[in-house]
Design a protein around this motif. Structure first.
Motif, PDB file in Angstrom:
ATOM      1  N   LEU A 115      -5.716   4.867  16.938  1.00  0.00           N
ATOM      2  CA  LEU A 115      -6.483   4.080  15.982  1.00  0.00           C
ATOM      3  C   LEU A 115      -6.407   2.613  16.382  1.00  0.00           C
ATOM      4  CD1 LEU A 115      -5.310   5.663  12.591  1.00  0.00           C
ATOM      5  CD2 LEU A 115      -7.600   5.863  13.582  1.00  0.00           C
ATOM      6  N   THR A 116      -7.436   1.848  16.041  1.00  0.00           N
ATOM      7  CA  THR A 116      -7.420   0.399  16.217  1.00  0.00           C
ATOM      8  C   THR A 116      -7.205  -0.214  14.835  1.00  0.00           C
ATOM      9  OG1 THR A 116      -8.945   0.464  18.092  1.00  0.00           O
ATOM     10  CG2 THR A 116      -8.744  -1.633  16.915  1.00  0.00           C
ATOM     11  N   TYR A 117      -6.088  -0.881  14.643  1.00  0.00           N
ATOM     12  CA  TYR A 117      -5.762  -1.432  13.323  1.00  0.00           C
ATOM     13  C   TYR A 117      -6.393  -2.812  13.158  1.00  0.00           C
ATOM     14  CZ  TYR A 117      -2.840   2.555  12.552  1.00  0.00           C
ATOM     15  OH  TYR A 117      -2.431   3.840  12.358  1.00  0.00           O
ATOM     16  N   LEU A 118      -7.178  -2.972  12.092  1.00  0.00           N
ATOM     17  CA  LEU A 118      -7.924  -4.209  11.854  1.00  0.00           C
ATOM     18  C   LEU A 118      -7.133  -5.208  11.021  1.00  0.00           C
ATOM     19  CD1 LEU A 118     -11.406  -2.612  11.071  1.00  0.00           C
ATOM     20  CD2 LEU A 118     -10.596  -3.538  13.257  1.00  0.00           C
ATOM     21  N   LEU A 119      -6.687  -4.799   9.835  1.00  0.00           N
ATOM     22  CA  LEU A 119      -5.880  -5.657   8.959  1.00  0.00           C
ATOM     23  C   LEU A 119      -5.379  -4.844   7.778  1.00  0.00           C
ATOM     24  CD1 LEU A 119      -8.106  -8.075   6.809  1.00  0.00           C
ATOM     25  CD2 LEU A 119      -8.869  -5.860   7.665  1.00  0.00           C
ATOM     26  N   CYS A 120      -4.280  -5.293   7.196  1.00  0.00           N
ATOM     27  CA  CYS A 120      -3.778  -4.711   5.954  1.00  0.00           C
ATOM     28  C   CYS A 120      -4.350  -5.521   4.797  1.00  0.00           C
ATOM     29  CB  CYS A 120      -2.256  -4.733   5.918  1.00  0.00           C
ATOM     30  SG  CYS A 120      -1.546  -3.849   4.510  1.00  0.00           S
ATOM     31  N   VAL A 121      -4.701  -4.830   3.716  1.00  0.00           N
ATOM     32  CA  VAL A 121      -5.395  -5.478   2.600  1.00  0.00           C
ATOM     33  C   VAL A 121      -4.513  -5.606   1.361  1.00  0.00           C
ATOM     34  CG1 VAL A 121      -7.367  -5.306   1.022  1.00  0.00           C
ATOM     35  CG2 VAL A 121      -7.633  -4.685   3.438  1.00  0.00           C
ATOM     36  N   THR A 122      -3.940  -4.507   0.918  1.00  0.00           N
ATOM     37  CA  THR A 122      -3.202  -4.513  -0.347  1.00  0.00           C
ATOM     38  C   THR A 122      -2.254  -3.323  -0.388  1.00  0.00           C
ATOM     39  OG1 THR A 122      -3.459  -4.558  -2.770  1.00  0.00           O
ATOM     40  CG2 THR A 122      -5.013  -3.205  -1.554  1.00  0.00           C
ATOM     41  N   GLY A 123      -1.696  -3.077  -1.556  1.00  0.00           N
ATOM     42  CA  GLY A 123      -0.858  -1.912  -1.785  1.00  0.00           C
ATOM     43  C   GLY A 123      -1.021  -1.513  -3.239  1.00  0.00           C
ATOM     44  N   TYR A 124      -0.345  -0.452  -3.634  1.00  0.00           N
ATOM     45  CA  TYR A 124      -0.501   0.058  -4.994  1.00  0.00           C
ATOM     46  C   TYR A 124       0.669  -0.347  -5.888  1.00  0.00           C
ATOM     47  CZ  TYR A 124      -4.033   3.183  -2.990  1.00  0.00           C
ATOM     48  OH  TYR A 124      -5.148   3.696  -2.364  1.00  0.00           O
ATOM     49  N   SER A 125       0.415  -0.314  -7.180  1.00  0.00           N
ATOM     50  CA  SER A 125       1.474  -0.389  -8.182  1.00  0.00           C
ATOM     51  C   SER A 125       1.543   0.982  -8.843  1.00  0.00           C
ATOM     52  CB  SER A 125       1.170  -1.470  -9.226  1.00  0.00           C
ATOM     53  OG  SER A 125       1.234  -2.750  -8.645  1.00  0.00           O
ATOM     54  N   PHE A 126       2.675   1.637  -8.699  1.00  0.00           N
ATOM     55  CA  PHE A 126       2.821   3.010  -9.174  1.00  0.00           C
ATOM     56  C   PHE A 126       3.679   3.096 -10.428  1.00  0.00           C
ATOM     57  CE2 PHE A 126       2.377   3.605  -4.486  1.00  0.00           C
ATOM     58  CZ  PHE A 126       1.239   4.402  -4.476  1.00  0.00           C
ATOM     59  N   GLY A 127       3.586   4.240 -11.081  1.00  0.00           N
ATOM     60  CA  GLY A 127       4.454   4.512 -12.210  1.00  0.00           C
ATOM     61  C   GLY A 127       4.348   5.961 -12.627  1.00  0.00           C
ATOM     62  N   ILE A 244      14.761   2.411  -5.345  1.00  0.00           N
ATOM     63  CA  ILE A 244      13.489   2.682  -4.672  1.00  0.00           C
ATOM     64  C   ILE A 244      12.481   1.614  -5.071  1.00  0.00           C
ATOM     65  CG2 ILE A 244      11.505   4.247  -4.538  1.00  0.00           C
ATOM     66  CD1 ILE A 244      13.390   6.581  -4.975  1.00  0.00           C
ATOM     67  N   VAL A 245      11.773   1.080  -4.074  1.00  0.00           N
ATOM     68  CA  VAL A 245      10.596   0.232  -4.305  1.00  0.00           C
ATOM     69  C   VAL A 245       9.481   0.823  -3.452  1.00  0.00           C
ATOM     70  CG1 VAL A 245       9.548  -2.032  -3.984  1.00  0.00           C
ATOM     71  CG2 VAL A 245      11.909  -1.865  -4.797  1.00  0.00           C
ATOM     72  N   GLN A 246       8.362   1.165  -4.082  1.00  0.00           N
ATOM     73  CA  GLN A 246       7.249   1.778  -3.354  1.00  0.00           C
ATOM     74  C   GLN A 246       5.944   1.071  -3.704  1.00  0.00           C
ATOM     75  OE1 GLN A 246       5.535   3.085  -0.913  1.00  0.00           O
ATOM     76  NE2 GLN A 246       6.610   5.054  -1.012  1.00  0.00           N
ATOM     77  N   THR A 247       5.333   0.431  -2.704  1.00  0.00           N
ATOM     78  CA  THR A 247       4.027  -0.208  -2.904  1.00  0.00           C
ATOM     79  C   THR A 247       2.954   0.382  -1.993  1.00  0.00           C
ATOM     80  OG1 THR A 247       4.584  -1.961  -1.326  1.00  0.00           O
ATOM     81  CG2 THR A 247       5.023  -2.396  -3.670  1.00  0.00           C
TER      82      THR A 247
END
Length: 322
Positions: A115-127, A244-247
């Motif tokens: 894969l060609t990686y372009l950019l990271c944008v965001t992440g999630y907030s879970f619960g 645990i921290v998960q984003t």
């Protein structure tokens, strides 16, 4: 004389063709761009990605068309990129599930190299959420009921081997409970299932917020490093003694072998698009924040995450048989 004239004609044709090729490169994009996302229409990812796509389309001068390909733990966009041309007209979302795929499924491509990686944008907030009328009104109640009824507490996630699924299994392992996992194709299917009584709880991103605000669901905990602005009274996993921290950061990728000039064009357009106020506002509705990584940084992140996910998959006993 005729030979010299023919050579001149051939030379002029070559120059003309070269100029045309250069012109095509300079005028990218000359047609709509397809952005494949990993979750169904109507969910948090779809809603925020459509804002991002519209912004990027205005910057690039061509429409960015969103195509939903849910299922398979969020890996279908990356799989689709294996058969696409590296011409910049097909790009895809890359959730963390992409980096788990080779450890759980037999595939003939490598998430880091292919894969060609372009950019990271965001992440999630879970619960974790339960129906408002549920007897499981706190995390203490949840754990106690699960311990008294091993394997009977059903919870849903946005898919097998997604971050909500794996994190939930990790939580269960750490607190000594056994749960019954029910996978769905995304938040748009998961929430009606929870509200309809098909399952007892759900592990999801904050697409559940409107249902909580309407008094239909209750949040038991969230998974970020700090409490979420929308749910300031809800404890984090760390506050509950679970380290645990998960984003689950995600961004955009393209097919292998893309011209660096195209990579830069797409990176620059989507970086500008992600920083526009309307995109930030769309993310804020789901307690998401920008998590920017450049093409080089995102490629390094992919390499490191690929190794980390192997350890997580193996620790949970979910690795495929060799």
């Amino acid at each position: 004389m005729q030979r010299r004239q023919m050579l001149k004609v051939l030379g002029a044709s070559a120059v003309s063709l070269g100029a045309a090729g250069g012109s095509r490169a300079q005028t990218f994009p000359s047609q709509p761009i397809k952005l494949i996302i990993a979750f169904p229409a109507g969910g948090p990812t779809d809603i925020t990605m459509r804002v991002l796509a519209e912004n990027a389309g205005k910057i690039l001068g061509q429409t960015v068309v969103v195509e939903n390909r849910p299922g398979a733990g969020g890996t279908l966009p990356a799989t689709a990129l294996q058969n696409a041309q590296p011409d910049g007209y097909t790009i895809g979302q890359t959730p963390l599930g992409v980096f788990r795929l080779p450890y759980t499924t037999k595939i003939n491509w490598d998430p880091v190299k292919d894969l060609t990686y372009l950019l990271c944008v965001t992440g999630y907030s879970f619960g974790i959420v339960v129906p408002a009328e549920s007897p499981l009104q706190s995390w203490t109640h949840f754990v106690a009921w699960a311990k008294a009824n091993p394997g009977r507490l059903t919870y849903g996630s946005t898919g097998q081997l997604t971050s909500p699924h794996l994190t939930m299994e990790d939580i269960a392992r750490r607190v000594g409970i056994k749960l019954n996992h029910v996978p769905y194709r995304g938040s748009a299917q998961l929430m009606p299932a929870l509200l309809g009584g098909e399952i007892m709880a759900a592990a999801d991103s904050t697409g559940f917020a409107p249902h909580v605000q309407a008094g239909k669901l209750k949040v038991l905990n969230t998974w970020g490093a700090k409490r979420l602005p929308t749910f300031p009274n809800v404890p984090t996993l760390k506050e509950l003694g679970i380290d645990i921290v998960q984003t689950s950061p995600y961004g955009l990728a393209a097919p292998k072998g893309m011209n660096p000039k195209l990579v830069k064009t797409l990176h620059d357009a989507f970086k500008k698009a992600m920083e526009m106020p309307n995109h930030k506002e769309a993310l804020a509705k789901f307690d998401q924040e920008l998590i920017y990584m450049s093409s080089a940084q995102y490629s390094k992140f992919a390499e490191e995450t690929f190794k980390k996910e192997k350890a997580i998959i193996e620790s949970l006993g979910l690795a495929k048989a060799t």
